[in-house]
Design an enzyme around this catalytic site. Structure first.
Site, short mmCIF file in Angstrom:
data_model
loop_
_atom_site.label_atom_id
_atom_site.label_comp_id
_atom_site.label_asym_id
_atom_site.label_seq_id
_atom_site.Cartn_x
_atom_site.Cartn_y
_atom_site.Cartn_z
N GLU A 150 -19.50 -24.06 13.27
CA GLU A 150 -18.36 -23.61 13.17
C GLU A 150 -16.56 -23.14 14.56
O GLU A 150 -17.75 -22.23 14.77
CB GLU A 150 -18.04 -22.51 12.32
CG GLU A 150 -16.56 -22.41 11.80
CD GLU A 150 -16.40 -21.22 10.14
OE1 GLU A 150 -17.49 -20.21 9.94
OE2 GLU A 150 -15.38 -21.42 9.41
N GLU A 244 -12.07 -20.99 1.73
CA GLU A 244 -12.59 -19.89 2.67
C GLU A 244 -12.00 -19.15 1.63
O GLU A 244 -11.58 -18.43 3.10
CB GLU A 244 -13.81 -20.68 3.28
CG GLU A 244 -14.45 -18.13 3.54
CD GLU A 244 -14.81 -19.30 5.26
OE1 GLU A 244 -15.86 -18.22 5.83
OE2 GLU A 244 -14.42 -19.36 6.08
O1 LIG Z 1 -14.43 -18.29 9.25
C1 LIG Z 1 -15.34 -17.44 9.07
C2 LIG Z 1 -15.08 -16.28 9.30
O2 LIG Z 1 -14.10 -16.30 9.63
C3 LIG Z 1 -17.03 -18.56 8.56
O3 LIG Z 1 -16.82 -18.86 7.84
C4 LIG Z 1 -17.61 -16.89 7.70
O4 LIG Z 1 -17.07 -16.10 7.42
C5 LIG Z 1 -18.88 -16.94 8.14
O5 LIG Z 1 -19.59 -17.91 8.28
C6 LIG Z 1 -19.99 -16.09 7.12
O6 LIG Z 1 -20.51 -16.31 6.02
MN LIG Z 2 -15.07 -20.58 7.48
#
Ligand SMILES: O=C(CO)[C@H](O)[C@H](O)[C@H](O)CO
Ligand SMILES: [Mn+2]
Length: 289
Positions: A150, A244
């Site tokens: 990520e 998210e």
């Molecule tokens: O965008 C994120 C953090 O800012 C992440 O995707 C998640 O919070 C991280 O994987 C924790 O599970």
């Molecule tokens: Mn994220």
């Protein structure tokens, strides 16, 4: 495209009862529930089966996210930390295979959130992380899991801040299971153009997080959703789109995500559920598939 939501939307602590959200996410119109690997660290077979049985019962896909602790840092200069991190991921990946989870995403090439009171060695950590992510993503490949790195904004990570950096990193790792993961919240801070970032990731894009500029549910802020949808079409992205949202202050999640105010006045379960349901309908409509 399949649409999901991260369990943490409803919670203040990472070690919540995550399996209970499989049914809820299904009822709200999602195809996927994303779990945190925090739930898988000290889980027994009965616990794993609860996830597996609920996913089967409600016909839901599970994906996994993780923000690794400092002692799980694959870029660490401390060899004992790297050894521990490789053991940690080996154990988690076997559990993901058992759960039929084919996607693991997050800052899983470093640790999260970063402690910036210490000096940063980007170059050294990059080189170590490329080497160790290669080892771990080979194991991921054997377990049928895409290992999705990520891209995080500068306040949460320093190795991969842009899609361009992530593509370079993924090319250096060079394993089939390693992929780029983008998140609109982070892209909004770092990228010159959000559609261009998606085009840069191209066929290396393995997982996609969506959230507004202030991490409310998609549709309530100023992220250019229509342009993002068109860019996903152009790269023929057919993977998961997982929202998210983080709106609740307090607890370990509120502190890690830095939520210092009530994002929604009188945020009760009903209100959170209605926002999530409306948002996934909105995304399906704007992305058109
Ligand atoms: O965008 C994120 C953090 O800012 C992440 O995707 C998640 O919070 C991280 O994987 C924790 O599970
Ligand atoms: Mn994220």
């Amino acid at each position: 495209m399949k649409y999901g939501i991260y369990f943490a939307y409803w919670e203040k602590e990472w070690d919540a009862d995550q399996a209970s959200y499989i049914k809820k996410a299904k009822e709200l119109g999602f195809d996927i529930l994303e779990l945190s690997c925090a739930a898988l660290k000290n889980i027994d077979k009965a616990g794993l089966d609860r996830f597996k049985d609920a996913a089967r019962e409600y016909d839901m896909i599970l994906t996994a996210g993780y923000g690794p602790a400092a002692e799980e840092n694959l870029g660490s200069a401390d060899e004992s930390v790297v050894k521990h991190a490789i053991e940690f991921y080996t154990d988690i990946l076997k559990k993901l295979e058992y759960l039929n989870i084919h996607t693991l995403g997050g800052g899983i090439y470093s640790y999260w959130p970063v402690d910036y009171s210490r000096p940063i060695d980007k170059r050294g950590d990059w080189e170590r992380s490329v080497r160790n992510v290669r080892t771990v993503s080979e194991i991921a490949g054997d377990c049928g899991v895409d290992y999705c790195l990520e891209v995080l904004n500068r306040f949460e990570g320093y190795l991969l801040n842009t899609a361009k950096e992530a593509v370079q990193f993924v090319e250096e790792v060079g394993t089939p299971a390693v992929k780029v993961m983008l998140d609109t919240f982070h892209m909004n801070i770092e990228e010159d153009s959000m559609p261009d970032a998606i085009l840069t990731a191209g066929d290396k894009l393995g997982h996609f997080h969506v959230g507004e500029n202030n991490r409310r549910v998609p549709g309530k802020g100023n992220i250019p959703w229509a342009e993002i949808g068109k860019a996903l079409d152009r790269v023929h992205y057919d993977g998961s789109v997982v929202m998210e949202p983080f709106v609740l202050p307090g607890g370990g999640i509120g502190s890690d995500i830095k939520i210092w105010r009530e994002m929604i006045p009188d945020a009760d379960q009903e209100r959170l559920d209605a926002d999530a349901r409306n948002s996934v309908n909105f995304l399906r409509h704007v992305f058109g598939r």
